[in-house]
Structure formats: structure tokens, C-alpha cells
Motif scaffolding. Structure first.
Motif, PDB file in Angstrom:
ATOM      1  N   ASP A   1       0.815  -1.215   0.000  1.00 39.69           N
ATOM      2  CA  ASP A   1       0.000   0.000   0.000  1.00 39.69           C
ATOM      3  C   ASP A   1       0.850   1.268   0.000  1.00 39.69           C
ATOM      4  O   ASP A   1       0.323   2.368   0.147  1.00 39.69           O
ATOM      5  N   GLN A   2       2.170   1.133  -0.179  1.00 36.27           N
ATOM      6  CA  GLN A   2       3.031   2.295  -0.244  1.00 36.27           C
ATOM      7  C   GLN A   2       3.160   2.789  -1.680  1.00 36.27           C
ATOM      8  O   GLN A   2       3.111   2.013  -2.630  1.00 36.27           O
ATOM      9  N   ALA A   3       3.363   4.099  -1.835  1.00 35.18           N
ATOM     10  CA  ALA A   3       3.519   4.681  -3.167  1.00 35.18           C
ATOM     11  C   ALA A   3       4.793   4.143  -3.829  1.00 35.18           C
ATOM     12  O   ALA A   3       5.775   3.838  -3.146  1.00 35.18           O
ATOM     13  N   PRO A   4       4.805   4.021  -5.150  1.00 39.37           N
ATOM     14  CA  PRO A   4       5.988   3.491  -5.845  1.00 39.37           C
ATOM     15  C   PRO A   4       7.282   4.223  -5.514  1.00 39.37           C
ATOM     16  O   PRO A   4       8.335   3.591  -5.392  1.00 39.37           O
ATOM     17  N   GLU A   5       7.207   5.566  -5.341  1.00 33.39           N
ATOM     18  CA  GLU A   5       8.436   6.298  -5.038  1.00 33.39           C
ATOM     19  C   GLU A   5       8.961   5.957  -3.641  1.00 33.39           C
ATOM     20  O   GLU A   5      10.175   5.977  -3.384  1.00 33.39           O
ATOM     21  N   VAL A   6       8.053   5.629  -2.709  1.00 34.89           N
ATOM     22  CA  VAL A   6       8.477   5.210  -1.368  1.00 34.89           C
ATOM     23  C   VAL A   6       9.176   3.854  -1.440  1.00 34.89           C
ATOM     24  O   VAL A   6      10.219   3.629  -0.813  1.00 34.89           O
ATOM     25  N   VAL A   7       8.612   2.950  -2.216  1.00 31.48           N
ATOM     26  CA  VAL A   7       9.202   1.628  -2.392  1.00 31.48           C
ATOM     27  C   VAL A   7      10.572   1.741  -3.062  1.00 31.48           C
ATOM     28  O   VAL A   7      11.560   1.128  -2.622  1.00 31.48           O
ATOM     29  N   MET A   8      10.651   2.547  -4.120  1.00 33.45           N
ATOM     30  CA  MET A   8      11.910   2.705  -4.846  1.00 33.45           C
ATOM     31  C   MET A   8      13.001   3.295  -3.951  1.00 33.45           C
ATOM     32  O   MET A   8      14.116   2.776  -3.877  1.00 33.45           O
ATOM     33  N   SER A   9      12.684   4.386  -3.255  1.00 33.62           N
ATOM     34  CA  SER A   9      13.706   5.122  -2.512  1.00 33.62           C
ATOM     35  C   SER A   9      14.159   4.430  -1.238  1.00 33.62           C
ATOM     36  O   SER A   9      15.316   4.576  -0.827  1.00 33.62           O
ATOM     37  N   ASN A  10      13.277   3.672  -0.600  1.00 32.70           N
ATOM     38  CA  ASN A  10      13.593   3.118   0.715  1.00 32.70           C
ATOM     39  C   ASN A  10      13.853   1.616   0.735  1.00 32.70           C
ATOM     40  O   ASN A  10      14.359   1.101   1.739  1.00 32.70           O
ATOM     41  N   TYR A  11      13.522   0.927  -0.351  1.00 34.53           N
ATOM     42  CA  TYR A  11      13.706  -0.516  -0.371  1.00 34.53           C
ATOM     43  C   TYR A  11      14.485  -0.994  -1.593  1.00 34.53           C
ATOM     44  O   TYR A  11      15.397  -1.800  -1.471  1.00 34.53           O
ATOM     45  N   ILE A  12      14.124  -0.493  -2.784  1.00 36.20           N
ATOM     46  CA  ILE A  12      14.810  -0.969  -3.989  1.00 36.20           C
ATOM     47  C   ILE A  12      16.227  -0.407  -4.071  1.00 36.20           C
ATOM     48  O   ILE A  12      17.192  -1.163  -4.199  1.00 36.20           O
ATOM     49  N   ILE A  13      16.372   0.917  -3.974  1.00 38.41           N
ATOM     50  CA  ILE A  13      17.716   1.515  -4.073  1.00 38.41           C
ATOM     51  C   ILE A  13      18.659   0.977  -2.992  1.00 38.41           C
ATOM     52  O   ILE A  13      19.796   0.582  -3.303  1.00 38.41           O
TER      53      ILE A  13
END
Length: 419
Positions: A214-226
Motif C-alpha cells: 500500500d506504499q507509493a511506488p516512489e516510497v518503495v523505490m527510494s527506501n527498499y529498492i535503491i
């Protein structure tokens, strides 16, 4: 009881987790990175388990449904629920809290990333030139991921903001972001120990009612993927590649092959041992009309039943190796007996790779062993991945195939990004 124990373990994990936080720095004059949150641990991606209120509610409804609708005679699943109260809810919560891991180790590519989201289907798209290597795309019901050569130019027309950032282990880093009906974020980077540049795109809708993410894609990208981006080169310092026909896998350099045997007249087994570690690599021929054992729900059910770990914070992930999907089970108990299990297949065999270990007795860390067991591959992966790689059967698959909105939207984005 399950919920109470889960909350207790979550609180304990919060205090024992690596204290360093996600620190995405930006050069002077550059805009902040969308979604970046310095309160999140930099290693939060390592043992990610996403369980929100919607997932809890859906899991409880599923549990009640199973209890009120037993089959006559009882199915194997009904018997499990009778033997282990809470089994159905634990199964559903495990299903919602899956993560996705992508490894690319072909040619000059040598990278690993993880995504805190489930993946139902994977596609491989060749780059237009054919020289840069393929793009690997993964999708679920509400989001998609594309990993491959740099492909950010396609976003120039649509992005509303862009900038540069700095993160440990990476150089030549940048991002682009688009926010409309959906949100799409792109990052480009080169790992410090290589000259190879990569691009990652992650996009989807913000849906607070999504039990999977339920998190926004930019939150997922910045805090988990990167934060999860890392070169695979470090594996060479403590592990080596073994071959078994078309299949290859890694074992610790200090591990010894202690036996090769055939069990139950069909399972070929290689057993390795090291201090505090026992490894079994099992090969068995795929039988016609046999249930696909690489689908993530099969090992979830098997290991919940075998170890009765209804309340252990086990992690389940789909691991994409060069576009071929396998399923990972990771039951980590600090300084106690733990296990890892990874199952994958080609067109002839299932390969099950299992590690039982005690971190207090071995010189290898949990993360090192997990990184090692994730790394498998096939000599003819390019042939095996020509067809879409489905990870689900039944209603999820049907919903994805019949989507009047998401599938066309996803395909348009993949086409645009890989031009």
C-alpha cells in the motif's frame, strides 16, 4: 495469539535491526529524492514482511471461510487446519508478505535487487540493438518493475521532476519521476566495482486497500529498492560455482561434498557439509501432470506444516535469476537452527537447494548464505525464458489476464521503456 506474537517479534526486530538508516544524499542545488524516508532502516529490505490492516482482515476472513467450509471427506488442507489452529491465517499472511528478488548475471551484468512486493508474472524483452542485453519485467496486480540497461530517455517526455543522488556503493546515480493517475519512478546507476550501468523502473497506483503493497511506488523505490542494489561480485570471495548438467549453483568455498545418492528412486541428492552448515542439492525429473512445486504457495504450505512455524517470521520470496523464477523460503532464527530453501526448474528437472545452519556455529552470516542460495542459473536460460514465466494459478492469474486496465497499461510502458 498469532497477531500478538507477530507484533512482539516486530517490536524486537525494530530494536535488533541495523541502526543505520536510509541516507540518500543529494548534491547541492539538486531536488530531494521522491519518497525518501531517513527513518527507515537501510537494511529493511533484507527481511521484508509486509502485513497491513487490510492483509490482516483478509487473512482472518479466509481463515473463517476455511473453518466454515470443510470438505467431506476432509481434504489435506482441512486436516492441516484441524491439526494446527491458525494455519490458514498464517498461510494467507505469508502469501501477502512475499517479496521479489531479481538477479542478473549474464555477460557483463552482475547485480541483485529486491522489491517489497509480490510478483505473479515475468517477461523478458530484448533490447533493440541486441547488444546491451535483455530487459527483465515483473508484474503483479497493481505494479510493475523493469530492470536492464539504462532506459531513462523514454521518461523525458513524461517525467515531472528529475535529479541526482548519492548512495553507498553506487556512482553516476540519477532519478526521474512521473505522477499522474499512476506513479512511475526510474533510477540509473553504476555499481562502484563495475563499469556496467543499469536502469530500474518501478510504477503503479497508490492503493491503501492493497494487502500486498500500500506504499507509493516512489516510497518503495527510494527506501527498499535503491538500498537493496548490490553487485554480485562479492560472492566470489566466499563461494564457488558448481555445475550439474544444465544447472549451476553456489556453495561455500570451504564446504565439502560428502555424498551423492538417489533417494526414493527419483531424487538425486548431493550433500555438502561445512562447520555449522549442511547443504542438500536435489534434482528430480518433472513428471507429467505434476503440481508445479516452484509456485510459491507450495513451499509455504510445506514448510508451515513441516516445522509448524506459524509464528516464526519466515520470509517468502520469488527469485528471478536471468528471467527464470524460483521460490525462496527463509526461516532465520538468530544463533539457532535456521533453514533456507530455494526451488527452481528447467524443462526437464526440479532443483531443490536446501541449507540447514546455525549462525552461532558457522563463519557465514545469514545474509551471505541467503545471497549464495539465491544465485542459481541455467546454461540455456535464453531458451527457457522465451515464454512468459507465470508464478500463480487460479484466480490471481485469471484476474491479471482479464484486466481491462492494468495489462494494456503495463504493456505500453514496457514497450515505451524498451524502445
Amino acid at each position: 495469539m498469532l497477531r500478538k506474537s507477530f507484533l512482539l517479534m516486530t517490536a524486537i526486530a525494530a530494536f535488533t535491526m541495523n541502526a543505520s538508516a536510509v541516507q540518500i544524499e543529494v548534491p547541492k542545488g539538486q531536488p530531494p529524492v521522491p519518497g525518501a524516508d531517513a527513518s527507515i532502516s537501510a537494511n529493511a529490505y533484507e527481511n521484508y514482511r509486509h502485513i497491513n490492516k487490510v492483509a490482516e482482515h483478509e487473512a482472518e476472513l479466509y481463515s473463517q471461510f476455511v473453518k466454515s467450509n470443510p470438505k467431506n471427506p476432509p481434504s489435506t488442507f482441512d486436516k492441516l487446519n484441524l491439526e494446527h489452529p491458525g494455519f490458514a491465517k498464517a498461510l494467507e499472511l505469508a502469501n501477502y508478505s512475499q517479496s521479489t528478488v531479481v538477479l542478473i548475471h549474464e555477460g557483463d551484468k552482475n547485480i541483485r535487487i529486491s522489491v517489497p512486493n509480490i510478483s505473479f508474472l515475468g517477461d523478458v524483452v530484448e533490447s533493440p540493438s541486441g547488444k546491451e542485453g535483455p530487459f527483465f519485467a515483473v508484474r503483479n496486480l497493481s505494479a510493475f518493475l523493469v530492470v536492464g540497461p539504462p532506459h531513462g530517455k523514454a521518461l523525458d517526455t513524461y517525467s515531472e521532476s528529475k535529479g541526482k543522488y548519492m548512495y553507498p556503493g553506487l556512482r553516476n546515480t540519477s532519478w526521474k519521476f512521473m505522477s499522474n493517475n499512476a506513479r512511475v519512478m526510474y533510477t540509473e546507476f553504476t555499481p562502484n566495482d563495475t563499469k556496467t550501468a543499469y536502469g530500474i523502473t518501478y510504477g503503479g497506483w497508490v492503493n491503501t486497500e492493497d494487502p500486498y503493497q500500500d506504499q507509493a511506488p516512489e516510497v518503495v523505490m527510494s527506501n527498499y529498492i535503491i538500498p537493496s542494489i548490490e553487485s554480485l561480485a562479492g560472492l566470489d570471495s566466499y563461494s564457488q560455482i558448481e555445475h550439474w548438467g544444465n544447472f549451476h549453483y553456489r556453495i561455500p568455498k570451504t564446504a565439502k561434498l560428502v555424498s551423492e545418492a538417489v533417494e526414493n528412486e527419483r531424487h538425486e541428492v548431493r550433500t555438502y557439509e561445512d562447520t555449522g552448515v549442511k547443504i542438500r542439492v536435489i534434482r528430480s525429473a518433472i513428471r507429467s501432470k505434476e503440481t508445479d512445486n516452484t509456485l510459491i504457495k507450495a513451499p509455504i504450505i510445506y514448510y508451515l506444516h513441516k516445522y509448524n512455524d506459524l509464528e516464526t517470521p519466515t520470509q517468502y520470496a520469488v527469485v528471478w535469476n536471468n528471467g527464470i523464477a524460483g521460490s525462496l523460503v527463509d526461516a532465520y532464527k538468530p544463533n539457532r537452527e535456521s533453514y533456507l530453501r530455494h526451488v527452481v526448474k528447467d524443462s526437464v528437472y526440479y532443483y531443490s537447494y536446501r541449507i540447514n545452519y546455525d549462525e552461532s556455529k558457522t563463519s557465514y552470516t545469514h545474509k551471505q548464505l541467503r545471497d549464495m542460495i539465491e544465485y542459481v542459473g541455467f546454461d540455456d536460460a535464453a531458451r527457457l525464458r522465451k515464454e512468459p514465466q507465470w508464478r500463480e494459478k487460479g484466480s490471481y492469474k485469471e484476474k491479471l489476464e482479464n484486466s481491462s486496465v492494468f495489462i494494456p497499461w503495463y504493456m505500453e510502458w514496457v514497450k515505451l521503456l524498451t524502445q
